[in-house]
Design a protein around this motif. Structure first.
Motif, PDB file in Angstrom:
ATOM      1  N   ALA A 274      45.997  39.224 -18.919  1.00 14.46           N
ATOM      2  CA  ALA A 274      44.547  39.108 -19.111  1.00 14.46           C
ATOM      3  C   ALA A 274      43.880  38.429 -17.920  1.00 14.46           C
ATOM      4  O   ALA A 274      44.464  37.551 -17.277  1.00 14.46           O
ATOM      5  CB  ALA A 274      44.258  38.316 -20.387  1.00 14.46           C
ATOM      6  N   LEU A 275      42.654  38.848 -17.649  1.00 17.09           N
ATOM      7  CA  LEU A 275      41.757  38.184 -16.702  1.00 17.09           C
ATOM      8  C   LEU A 275      40.568  37.625 -17.483  1.00 17.09           C
ATOM      9  O   LEU A 275      40.184  38.190 -18.517  1.00 17.09           O
ATOM     10  CB  LEU A 275      41.273  39.151 -15.625  1.00 17.09           C
ATOM     11  N   GLN A 276      39.977  36.549 -16.991  1.00 14.11           N
ATOM     12  CA  GLN A 276      38.949  35.843 -17.753  1.00 14.11           C
ATOM     13  C   GLN A 276      37.858  35.315 -16.827  1.00 14.11           C
ATOM     14  O   GLN A 276      38.117  34.914 -15.689  1.00 14.11           O
ATOM     15  CB  GLN A 276      39.607  34.667 -18.488  1.00 14.11           C
ATOM     16  N   ALA A 277      36.631  35.312 -17.332  1.00 14.44           N
ATOM     17  CA  ALA A 277      35.511  34.651 -16.654  1.00 14.44           C
ATOM     18  C   ALA A 277      34.562  34.134 -17.731  1.00 14.44           C
ATOM     19  O   ALA A 277      34.421  34.750 -18.795  1.00 14.44           O
ATOM     20  CB  ALA A 277      34.780  35.609 -15.719  1.00 14.44           C
ATOM     21  N   GLY A 278      33.943  33.010 -17.459  1.00 11.50           N
ATOM     22  CA  GLY A 278      33.034  32.455 -18.452  1.00 11.50           C
ATOM     23  C   GLY A 278      32.239  31.297 -17.904  1.00 11.50           C
ATOM     24  O   GLY A 278      32.315  30.964 -16.709  1.00 11.50           O
ATOM     25  N   ALA A 279      31.469  30.667 -18.783  1.00 12.65           N
ATOM     26  CA  ALA A 279      30.657  29.517 -18.390  1.00 12.65           C
ATOM     27  C   ALA A 279      30.404  28.645 -19.604  1.00 12.65           C
ATOM     28  O   ALA A 279      30.269  29.142 -20.730  1.00 12.65           O
ATOM     29  CB  ALA A 279      29.331  29.965 -17.782  1.00 12.65           C
ATOM     30  N   ASP A 280      30.363  27.340 -19.362  1.00 14.44           N
ATOM     31  CA  ASP A 280      29.973  26.368 -20.377  1.00 14.44           C
ATOM     32  C   ASP A 280      28.612  25.808 -19.995  1.00 14.44           C
ATOM     33  O   ASP A 280      28.382  25.435 -18.835  1.00 14.44           O
ATOM     34  CB  ASP A 280      30.992  25.228 -20.448  1.00 14.44           C
TER      35      ASP A 280
ATOM     36  N   ALA B 291      31.732  18.940 -13.384  1.00 14.91           N
ATOM     37  CA  ALA B 291      30.735  17.944 -13.769  1.00 14.91           C
ATOM     38  C   ALA B 291      29.328  18.517 -13.896  1.00 14.91           C
ATOM     39  O   ALA B 291      28.385  17.789 -14.235  1.00 14.91           O
ATOM     40  CB  ALA B 291      30.729  16.793 -12.762  1.00 14.91           C
ATOM     41  N   ALA B 292      29.161  19.824 -13.644  1.00  9.60           N
ATOM     42  CA  ALA B 292      27.837  20.446 -13.707  1.00  9.60           C
ATOM     43  C   ALA B 292      27.450  20.762 -15.142  1.00  9.60           C
ATOM     44  O   ALA B 292      28.307  20.998 -15.999  1.00  9.60           O
ATOM     45  CB  ALA B 292      27.813  21.719 -12.866  1.00  9.60           C
ATOM     46  N   LYS B 293      26.149  20.775 -15.388  1.00 10.24           N
ATOM     47  CA  LYS B 293      25.669  21.123 -16.732  1.00 10.24           C
ATOM     48  C   LYS B 293      25.985  22.581 -17.050  1.00 10.24           C
ATOM     49  O   LYS B 293      26.343  22.912 -18.176  1.00 10.24           O
ATOM     50  CB  LYS B 293      24.173  20.855 -16.856  1.00 10.24           C
ATOM     51  N   VAL B 294      25.831  23.457 -16.063  1.00  7.90           N
ATOM     52  CA  VAL B 294      26.266  24.849 -16.199  1.00  7.90           C
ATOM     53  C   VAL B 294      27.544  24.978 -15.382  1.00  7.90           C
ATOM     54  O   VAL B 294      27.514  24.939 -14.157  1.00  7.90           O
ATOM     55  CB  VAL B 294      25.195  25.837 -15.717  1.00  7.90           C
ATOM     56  N   SER B 295      28.680  25.099 -16.066  1.00  8.01           N
ATOM     57  CA  SER B 295      29.988  25.033 -15.415  1.00  8.01           C
ATOM     58  C   SER B 295      30.749  26.339 -15.618  1.00  8.01           C
ATOM     59  O   SER B 295      31.300  26.587 -16.697  1.00  8.01           O
ATOM     60  CB  SER B 295      30.784  23.856 -15.993  1.00  8.01           C
ATOM     61  N   PRO B 296      30.816  27.195 -14.572  1.00  7.36           N
ATOM     62  CA  PRO B 296      31.543  28.458 -14.703  1.00  7.36           C
ATOM     63  C   PRO B 296      33.047  28.247 -14.547  1.00  7.36           C
ATOM     64  O   PRO B 296      33.508  27.193 -14.088  1.00  7.36           O
ATOM     65  CB  PRO B 296      30.987  29.287 -13.544  1.00  7.36           C
ATOM     66  N   TYR B 297      33.801  29.270 -14.907  1.00  2.00           N
ATOM     67  CA  TYR B 297      35.242  29.220 -14.712  1.00  2.00           C
ATOM     68  C   TYR B 297      35.798  30.629 -14.650  1.00  2.00           C
ATOM     69  O   TYR B 297      35.174  31.596 -15.099  1.00  2.00           O
ATOM     70  CB  TYR B 297      35.936  28.437 -15.839  1.00  2.00           C
ATOM     71  N   VAL B 298      36.996  30.750 -14.076  1.00  2.00           N
ATOM     72  CA  VAL B 298      37.751  31.998 -14.068  1.00  2.00           C
ATOM     73  C   VAL B 298      39.181  31.669 -14.499  1.00  2.00           C
ATOM     74  O   VAL B 298      39.626  30.515 -14.400  1.00  2.00           O
ATOM     75  CB  VAL B 298      37.753  32.679 -12.682  1.00  2.00           C
TER      76      VAL B 298
END
Length: 213
Positions: free
Chosen positions: A159-165, A123-130
Motif C-alpha cells: 500500500a501507498l498512503q498520503a494524508g493530512a491532520d 508541529a504544524a497545525k496542518v500536518s501532511p504525511y506520506v
C-alpha cells in the motif's frame, strides 16, 4: 502596585501557556487513535475464463463499500510513525458481459494495513504525511448467489498512503487519508469450472477525527 504586577505577570504566563496548548503537536512518543468513515473503492473488472483458459465473455466485477474504521499510530521520532488500521467491509461480486449481469457472491473482507509514515511538519497545525507498507486481505462470511459457488484466496499486498491532520483544540484533530492498495486474488467459480484473477487494487479513502495521547 506589587500585587497588580504579580497579577499581570500571572495572567501573561497563563495566556502564554494557553496559546502553547492551543493544539498538541505531533512528537516522538505520541500515540494517536483515529476514528474514520472509510470507503473501499475497488473498480475491479477482470475476465472470467474456463478452467482451460478460454474466454467466457464475462468479467468479474467487485462493488464498493463504506464502513467505520479505526487507526492506531505511534511516533518513534517527531517525523517517523507507524500506523495500523482495522476495519471490515462487505463487497458484492458480479459476473457481467453482453446481456449477463448477475450477482455470484457477497463476502466480508478484513483488510488490515500497516504503514510507515513520514510527517515533514509534525508541529504544524496542518500536518501532511506520506507512507508505504503492507496489507492483508482475509475473506470471510462468504454468501454464494444465484446457484454459483465462489472461493476467493486470501493473500498479502502492499500500500501507498498520503494524508493530512488538521489540528483542533488540545489533542484533537481532523484527519483526511487516502491509500492505494495493490492486491489481486484468484477466484474459483463452480469448483474451478470457471476462474478469474481479480485485481482488486482498491482506493481506501477516509475522513475522521483523531486524538493524540
Amino acid at each position: 502596585m506589587k500585587l497588580a504586577t504579580l497579577v499581570v505577570a500571572a495572567l501573561a504566563a497563563t495566556a502564554g501557556h494557553a496559546a502553547a496548548q492551543e493544539f498538541q503537536p505531533k512528537a516522538a512518543g505520541t500515540f494517536v487513535v483515529t476514528a474514520r468513515a472509510t470507503g473501499v473503492l475497488t473498480d475491479a473488472s477482470d475476465p472470467i475464463t474456463t478452467a482451460a483458459g478460454a474466454a467466457s465473455g464475462l468479467n468479474a466485477e467487485v462493488g464498493d463499500d463504506v464502513m467505520p474504521t479505526l487507526g492506531f499510530t505511534y511516533f518513534f521520532t517527531d517525523k517517523i510513525a507507524v500506523e495500523a488500521i482495522l476495519g471490515t467491509t462487505q463487497h458484492e461480486v458480479r459476473a457481467r458481459g453482453g446481456a449477463t449481469d448477475v450477482a455470484v457472491h457477497k463476502t466480508w473482507v478484513l483488510p488490515p494495513v500497516v504503514t510507515v509514515q513520514y510527517h515533514p511538519l509534525p508541529a504544524a497545525k496542518v500536518s501532511p504525511y506520506v507512507g508505504a507498507g503492507v496489507n492483508a486481505m482475509i475473506f470471510y462470511g462468504g454468501d454464494d448467489k444465484n446457484g454459483f459457488s465462489v472461493d476467493l484466496d486470501n493473500g498479502i499486498g502492499w500500500a501507498l498512503q498520503a494524508g493530512a491532520d488538521v489540528a483542533l483544540q488540545g489533542p484533537w484533530a481532523l484527519n483526511l487519508d487516502v491509500k492505494k492498495v495493490f492486491f489481486k486474488t484468484d477466484a474459483s467459480i463452480n469448483g474451478g469450472a470457471l476462474k478469474s484473477e481479480v485485481n482488486l487494487d482498491p482506493w481506501v479513502v477516509s475522513a475522521g477525527v483523531s486524538r493524540r495521547f
